[in-house]
Design a protein around this motif. Structure first.
Motif, PDB file in Angstrom:
ATOM      1  N   LYS A 126     -52.101  46.503 -15.238  1.00 14.85           N
ATOM      2  CA  LYS A 126     -52.825  47.632 -15.823  1.00 14.85           C
ATOM      3  C   LYS A 126     -52.079  48.954 -15.628  1.00 14.85           C
ATOM      4  O   LYS A 126     -52.115  49.825 -16.483  1.00 14.85           O
ATOM      5  CB  LYS A 126     -54.216  47.724 -15.188  1.00 14.85           C
ATOM      6  N   ILE A 127     -51.373  49.081 -14.504  1.00 13.96           N
ATOM      7  CA  ILE A 127     -50.662  50.332 -14.228  1.00 13.96           C
ATOM      8  C   ILE A 127     -49.166  50.248 -14.552  1.00 13.96           C
ATOM      9  O   ILE A 127     -48.413  51.166 -14.264  1.00 13.96           O
ATOM     10  CB  ILE A 127     -50.878  50.788 -12.773  1.00 13.96           C
ATOM     11  N   GLY A 128     -48.780  49.132 -15.154  1.00 16.74           N
ATOM     12  CA  GLY A 128     -47.398  49.004 -15.619  1.00 16.74           C
ATOM     13  C   GLY A 128     -46.392  48.558 -14.578  1.00 16.74           C
ATOM     14  O   GLY A 128     -45.194  48.780 -14.735  1.00 16.74           O
ATOM     15  N   LEU A 129     -46.846  47.917 -13.517  1.00 18.41           N
ATOM     16  CA  LEU A 129     -45.930  47.392 -12.499  1.00 18.41           C
ATOM     17  C   LEU A 129     -45.719  45.909 -12.721  1.00 18.41           C
ATOM     18  O   LEU A 129     -46.668  45.164 -12.982  1.00 18.41           O
ATOM     19  CB  LEU A 129     -46.509  47.575 -11.098  1.00 18.41           C
ATOM     20  N   GLU A 130     -44.498  45.483 -12.598  1.00 16.62           N
ATOM     21  CA  GLU A 130     -44.192  44.065 -12.698  1.00 16.62           C
ATOM     22  C   GLU A 130     -43.791  43.574 -11.305  1.00 16.62           C
ATOM     23  O   GLU A 130     -42.802  44.033 -10.746  1.00 16.62           O
ATOM     24  CB  GLU A 130     -43.039  43.848 -13.688  1.00 16.62           C
ATOM     25  N   LEU A 131     -44.587  42.679 -10.753  1.00 15.60           N
ATOM     26  CA  LEU A 131     -44.337  42.167  -9.404  1.00 15.60           C
ATOM     27  C   LEU A 131     -43.917  40.708  -9.472  1.00 15.60           C
ATOM     28  O   LEU A 131     -44.421  39.946 -10.292  1.00 15.60           O
ATOM     29  CB  LEU A 131     -45.602  42.302  -8.549  1.00 15.60           C
ATOM     30  N   SER A 132     -42.999  40.334  -8.583  1.00 14.04           N
ATOM     31  CA  SER A 132     -42.582  38.932  -8.508  1.00 14.04           C
ATOM     32  C   SER A 132     -43.702  38.103  -7.878  1.00 14.04           C
ATOM     33  O   SER A 132     -44.623  38.643  -7.254  1.00 14.04           O
ATOM     34  CB  SER A 132     -41.310  38.802  -7.662  1.00 14.04           C
ATOM     35  N   CYS A 133     -43.601  36.794  -8.011  1.00  7.41           N
ATOM     36  CA  CYS A 133     -44.584  35.901  -7.391  1.00  7.41           C
ATOM     37  C   CYS A 133     -44.620  36.115  -5.880  1.00  7.41           C
ATOM     38  O   CYS A 133     -45.692  36.130  -5.270  1.00  7.41           O
ATOM     39  CB  CYS A 133     -44.252  34.440  -7.704  1.00  7.41           C
ATOM     40  N   ARG A 134     -43.465  36.302  -5.292  1.00 11.05           N
ATOM     41  CA  ARG A 134     -43.369  36.509  -3.848  1.00 11.05           C
ATOM     42  C   ARG A 134     -44.054  37.817  -3.436  1.00 11.05           C
ATOM     43  O   ARG A 134     -44.766  37.873  -2.439  1.00 11.05           O
ATOM     44  CB  ARG A 134     -41.898  36.506  -3.398  1.00 11.05           C
ATOM     45  N   GLN A 135     -43.817  38.870  -4.223  1.00 14.15           N
ATOM     46  CA  GLN A 135     -44.460  40.150  -3.921  1.00 14.15           C
ATOM     47  C   GLN A 135     -45.980  40.041  -4.036  1.00 14.15           C
ATOM     48  O   GLN A 135     -46.703  40.547  -3.188  1.00 14.15           O
ATOM     49  CB  GLN A 135     -43.934  41.238  -4.861  1.00 14.15           C
ATOM     50  N   LEU A 136     -46.447  39.368  -5.072  1.00 17.13           N
ATOM     51  CA  LEU A 136     -47.887  39.170  -5.241  1.00 17.13           C
ATOM     52  C   LEU A 136     -48.486  38.409  -4.064  1.00 17.13           C
ATOM     53  O   LEU A 136     -49.534  38.776  -3.540  1.00 17.13           O
ATOM     54  CB  LEU A 136     -48.183  38.430  -6.540  1.00 17.13           C
ATOM     55  N   LEU A 137     -47.816  37.346  -3.672  1.00 15.05           N
ATOM     56  CA  LEU A 137     -48.307  36.543  -2.553  1.00 15.05           C
ATOM     57  C   LEU A 137     -48.334  37.357  -1.263  1.00 15.05           C
ATOM     58  O   LEU A 137     -49.309  37.320  -0.513  1.00 15.05           O
ATOM     59  CB  LEU A 137     -47.459  35.281  -2.376  1.00 15.05           C
ATOM     60  N   ASP A 138     -47.274  38.114  -1.010  1.00 10.17           N
ATOM     61  CA  ASP A 138     -47.216  38.937   0.205  1.00 10.17           C
ATOM     62  C   ASP A 138     -48.331  39.983   0.226  1.00 10.17           C
ATOM     63  O   ASP A 138     -48.969  40.196   1.257  1.00 10.17           O
ATOM     64  CB  ASP A 138     -45.853  39.616   0.341  1.00 10.17           C
ATOM     65  N   LEU A 139     -48.574  40.616  -0.899  1.00 13.57           N
ATOM     66  CA  LEU A 139     -49.637  41.620  -0.978  1.00 13.57           C
ATOM     67  C   LEU A 139     -51.009  40.975  -0.802  1.00 13.57           C
ATOM     68  O   LEU A 139     -51.866  41.503  -0.088  1.00 13.57           O
ATOM     69  CB  LEU A 139     -49.562  42.378  -2.305  1.00 13.57           C
ATOM     70  N   LYS A 163     -50.597  52.127  -7.287  1.00 20.26           N
ATOM     71  CA  LYS A 163     -50.689  53.237  -8.252  1.00 20.26           C
ATOM     72  C   LYS A 163     -49.678  54.327  -7.902  1.00 20.26           C
ATOM     73  O   LYS A 163     -48.953  54.819  -8.760  1.00 20.26           O
ATOM     74  CB  LYS A 163     -52.114  53.801  -8.267  1.00 20.26           C
ATOM     75  N   ALA A 164     -49.632  54.678  -6.622  1.00 21.06           N
ATOM     76  CA  ALA A 164     -48.681  55.688  -6.170  1.00 21.06           C
ATOM     77  C   ALA A 164     -47.247  55.231  -6.393  1.00 21.06           C
ATOM     78  O   ALA A 164     -46.376  56.024  -6.777  1.00 21.06           O
ATOM     79  CB  ALA A 164     -48.923  56.020  -4.689  1.00 21.06           C
ATOM     80  N   LEU A 165     -46.998  53.962  -6.173  1.00 26.16           N
ATOM     81  CA  LEU A 165     -45.660  53.395  -6.388  1.00 26.16           C
ATOM     82  C   LEU A 165     -45.281  53.475  -7.855  1.00 26.16           C
ATOM     83  O   LEU A 165     -44.155  53.821  -8.207  1.00 26.16           O
ATOM     84  CB  LEU A 165     -45.638  51.931  -5.905  1.00 26.16           C
ATOM     85  N   SER A 166     -46.244  53.180  -8.720  1.00 24.67           N
ATOM     86  CA  SER A 166     -45.949  53.180 -10.167  1.00 24.67           C
ATOM     87  C   SER A 166     -45.711  54.582 -10.717  1.00 24.67           C
ATOM     88  O   SER A 166     -44.992  54.755 -11.685  1.00 24.67           O
ATOM     89  CB  SER A 166     -47.079  52.503 -10.944  1.00 24.67           C
ATOM     90  N   THR A 167     -46.320  55.588 -10.101  1.00 26.78           N
ATOM     91  CA  THR A 167     -46.159  56.971 -10.581  1.00 26.78           C
ATOM     92  C   THR A 167     -45.077  57.714  -9.820  1.00 26.78           C
ATOM     93  O   THR A 167     -44.790  58.870 -10.127  1.00 26.78           O
ATOM     94  CB  THR A 167     -47.491  57.750 -10.457  1.00 26.78           C
ATOM     95  N   GLY A 168     -44.497  57.069  -8.805  1.00 22.36           N
ATOM     96  CA  GLY A 168     -43.437  57.699  -8.022  1.00 22.36           C
ATOM     97  C   GLY A 168     -43.955  58.694  -7.002  1.00 22.36           C
ATOM     98  O   GLY A 168     -43.216  59.542  -6.521  1.00 22.36           O
ATOM     99  N   ASP A 169     -45.244  58.608  -6.669  1.00 22.32           N
ATOM    100  CA  ASP A 169     -45.837  59.536  -5.714  1.00 22.32           C
ATOM    101  C   ASP A 169     -45.659  59.110  -4.264  1.00 22.32           C
ATOM    102  O   ASP A 169     -46.190  59.747  -3.369  1.00 22.32           O
ATOM    103  CB  ASP A 169     -47.351  59.697  -6.000  1.00 22.32           C
ATOM    104  N   LEU A 170     -44.951  58.027  -4.020  1.00 23.26           N
ATOM    105  CA  LEU A 170     -44.742  57.586  -2.635  1.00 23.26           C
ATOM    106  C   LEU A 170     -43.528  58.231  -2.037  1.00 23.26           C
ATOM    107  O   LEU A 170     -42.568  58.516  -2.572  1.00 23.26           O
ATOM    108  CB  LEU A 170     -44.584  56.058  -2.567  1.00 23.26           C
TER     109      LEU A 170
END
Length: 170
Positions: A126-139, A163-170
């Protein structure tokens, strides 16, 4: 920072008498303190006193007291006894997270983990981030392993971080 005060007898030959010398040690210096705290929490929750708790685990009271006071390191057999007698997850006992005892379960709640993973995947999409299977599992595992009752809050925090990661606010 909290301090723990240990009393060590001064050698008799040094002063001619037995005096006590105080040595202050920070909590961070004793790696047994978190385990000791979790043992005390389970004991308190069980409603047993130290002697009863030690007896139920199959250890002498004096031995158990050393563990609860973070004076001695318990044997691996304590993990088995805590799981057998109180249903406590050995991983939680050793490293947490949190202060609320986590029960040992013989089976993994794969459906719940998969549901969390799907919620995170949908939010990331929804926020335009593409995560790997590994990243999804870890989260998903990070949320899954939170204290009981804290899952909703952890999931909300995870979504804000994404959300912050996707907008570069981190």
């Amino acid at each position: 920072m909290a301090l723990v005060i240990y009393h060590h007898p001064t050698p008799q030959f040094a002063t001619g008498e037995h005096n006590l010398r105080q040595v202050a040690t920070s909590i961070d210096d004793n790696p047994l303190l978190p385990l000791a705290g979790r043992l005390a929490r389970v004991r308190a929750d069980s409603g047993l006193n130290q002697a009863q708790f030690a007896d139920r685990l199959g250890f002498p009271k004096r031995t158990y007291l050393g563990w609860e006071r973070a004076e001695t390191e318990p044997p691996i057999g304590l993990l088995r006894a805590m799981r057998r007698e109180f249903g406590i997850d050995p991983d939680w006992l050793l490293s947490g997270p949190g202060d609320v005892p986590r029960l040992h379960v013989s089976g993994m709640d794969w459906e719940r983990l998969q549901g969390l993973q799907e919620q995170i995947r949908e939010h990331a999409y929804k926020i335009g981030l593409e995560l790997s299977c590994r990243q999804l599992l870890d989260l998903a595992r990070a949320v899954f392993e939170e204290e009981p009752g804290a899952e909703e809050k952890a999931l909300a925090q995870m979504k804000r971080a994404l959300k912050a990661l996707s907008t570069g606010d981190l």
